[in-house]
Scaffold this active site. Structure first.
Site, PDB file in Angstrom:
ATOM      1  N   GLU A 182      -2.740   2.113   6.071  1.00  0.00           N
ATOM      2  CA  GLU A 182      -2.779   3.201   5.080  1.00  0.00           C
ATOM      3  C   GLU A 182      -3.607   4.386   5.575  1.00  0.00           C
ATOM      4  O   GLU A 182      -3.215   5.542   5.385  1.00  0.00           O
ATOM      5  CB  GLU A 182      -3.315   2.687   3.737  1.00  0.00           C
ATOM      6  CG  GLU A 182      -2.455   1.608   3.092  1.00  0.00           C
ATOM      7  CD  GLU A 182      -0.963   1.934   3.053  1.00  0.00           C
ATOM      8  OE1 GLU A 182      -0.606   3.117   2.877  1.00  0.00           O
ATOM      9  OE2 GLU A 182      -0.155   1.004   3.214  1.00  0.00           O
TER      10      GLU A 182
ATOM     11  N   GLY B 186       0.838  -1.184   0.000  1.00  0.00           N
ATOM     12  CA  GLY B 186       0.000   0.000   0.000  1.00  0.00           C
ATOM     13  C   GLY B 186       0.873   1.233   0.000  1.00  0.00           C
ATOM     14  O   GLY B 186       2.086   1.154   0.297  1.00  0.00           O
TER      15      GLY B 186
ATOM     16  N   CYS C 290       7.052  -0.603   6.684  1.00  0.00           N
ATOM     17  CA  CYS C 290       6.497   0.581   6.011  1.00  0.00           C
ATOM     18  C   CYS C 290       7.534   1.101   5.027  1.00  0.00           C
ATOM     19  O   CYS C 290       8.716   1.189   5.371  1.00  0.00           O
ATOM     20  CB  CYS C 290       6.174   1.651   7.063  1.00  0.00           C
ATOM     21  SG  CYS C 290       5.544   3.185   6.356  1.00  0.00           S
ATOM     22  N   LEU C 291       7.094   1.459   3.833  1.00  0.00           N
ATOM     23  CA  LEU C 291       8.032   1.980   2.833  1.00  0.00           C
ATOM     24  C   LEU C 291       8.692   3.275   3.304  1.00  0.00           C
ATOM     25  O   LEU C 291       9.772   3.621   2.831  1.00  0.00           O
ATOM     26  CB  LEU C 291       7.318   2.213   1.494  1.00  0.00           C
ATOM     27  CG  LEU C 291       6.795   0.951   0.787  1.00  0.00           C
ATOM     28  CD1 LEU C 291       5.999   1.340  -0.453  1.00  0.00           C
ATOM     29  CD2 LEU C 291       7.941   0.017   0.422  1.00  0.00           C
TER      30      LEU C 291
ATOM     31  N   HIS D  84      -1.714   6.577   7.838  1.00  0.00           N
ATOM     32  CA  HIS D  84      -0.823   7.536   7.166  1.00  0.00           C
ATOM     33  C   HIS D  84      -1.550   8.863   6.888  1.00  0.00           C
ATOM     34  O   HIS D  84      -0.929   9.927   6.918  1.00  0.00           O
ATOM     35  CB  HIS D  84      -0.322   6.978   5.830  1.00  0.00           C
ATOM     36  CG  HIS D  84       0.907   6.133   5.944  1.00  0.00           C
ATOM     37  ND1 HIS D  84       2.091   6.608   6.468  1.00  0.00           N
ATOM     38  CD2 HIS D  84       1.153   4.848   5.574  1.00  0.00           C
ATOM     39  CE1 HIS D  84       3.007   5.638   6.410  1.00  0.00           C
ATOM     40  NE2 HIS D  84       2.462   4.559   5.888  1.00  0.00           N
TER      41      HIS D  84
HETATM   42 ZN    ZN Z   1       3.424   2.764   5.648  1.00  0.00          ZN
END
Ligand code: ZN
Length: 192
Positions: A146, A49, A103-104, A149
């Site tokens: 998500e 995501g 998490c990216l 965020h």
């Molecule tokens: Zn994330």
């Protein structure tokens, strides 16, 4: 489509509350291009995501997709590409499950946390159509990650046991076998 740079922890945009998208904005070329670029960026990074603040845009938009065989999350059940705009989550009951996330925007960090097991989600798709769905298990966790965020929340804020913080390599070595067994039991129980 363009792969955008992903903002990392410490960037203030990740801590802002993103604002709702208007229907005019959603129909416009700029937001439609942003959504295309977010999909491309998520896929290039093997993410499950990506939320707009992670590419520096404080709007309430996220994209979610898990393709079979995702190398970053091989244990996640597939989720078809879903674009969520102005999402609202409601927990359907108090049930939670123990999970482990990455998490990216937090490269090479993972940790244990609890997520609600059953959530209702209401959102607009990229064409402005309203969707109301129930999401369960690991997929419910992905939606919660998500939507967090969009409220400036990172998964580490939800952790209660900071001793479970690990790098991806150490998670593979020490935590993954137990975690995958737990998750497979969850997927067998709730279906996703
Ligand atoms: Zn994330």
């Amino acid at each position: 489509m363009t792969v955008l740079p992903i903002r990392e922890m410490g960037d203030p945009v990740l801590r802002e509350e993103a604002r709702a998208v208007t229907s005019e904005e959603l129909a416009g070329e700029e937001v439609q291009r942003l959504i295309d670029d977010m999909i491309e960026t998520m896929r290039a990074a093997d993410g499950a995501g990506l939320a707009a603040p992670q590419v520096g845009v404080p709007l309430r938009i996220a994209v979610i997709e898990v393709r079979a065989g995702n190398p970053r999350y091989p244990y996640k059940p597939p989720i078809p590409l879903t674009v969520i705009v102005n999402p609202e989550l409601t927990m359907l009951d108090g049930a939670t499950f123990a999970t482990n996330e990455g998490c990216l925007s937090m490269p090479n960090v993972r940790g244990d946390l609890e997520r609600f097991e059953n959530v209702g989600v209401r959102y607009l798709d990229r064409d402005g159509e309203v969707h109301e769905e129930t999401r369960r298990g690991l997929t419910a966790g992905t939606f919660q990650h998500e939507v967090d965020h969009l409220d400036g929340i990172l998964f580490v804020d939800r952790m209660t046991d900071m001793s479970s913080l690990s790098t991806w390599e150490e998670f593979e070595r020490h935590g993954k076998a137990d975690f995958v067994a737990r998750i497979e039991a969850l997927v067998a129980r709730v279906g996703s």
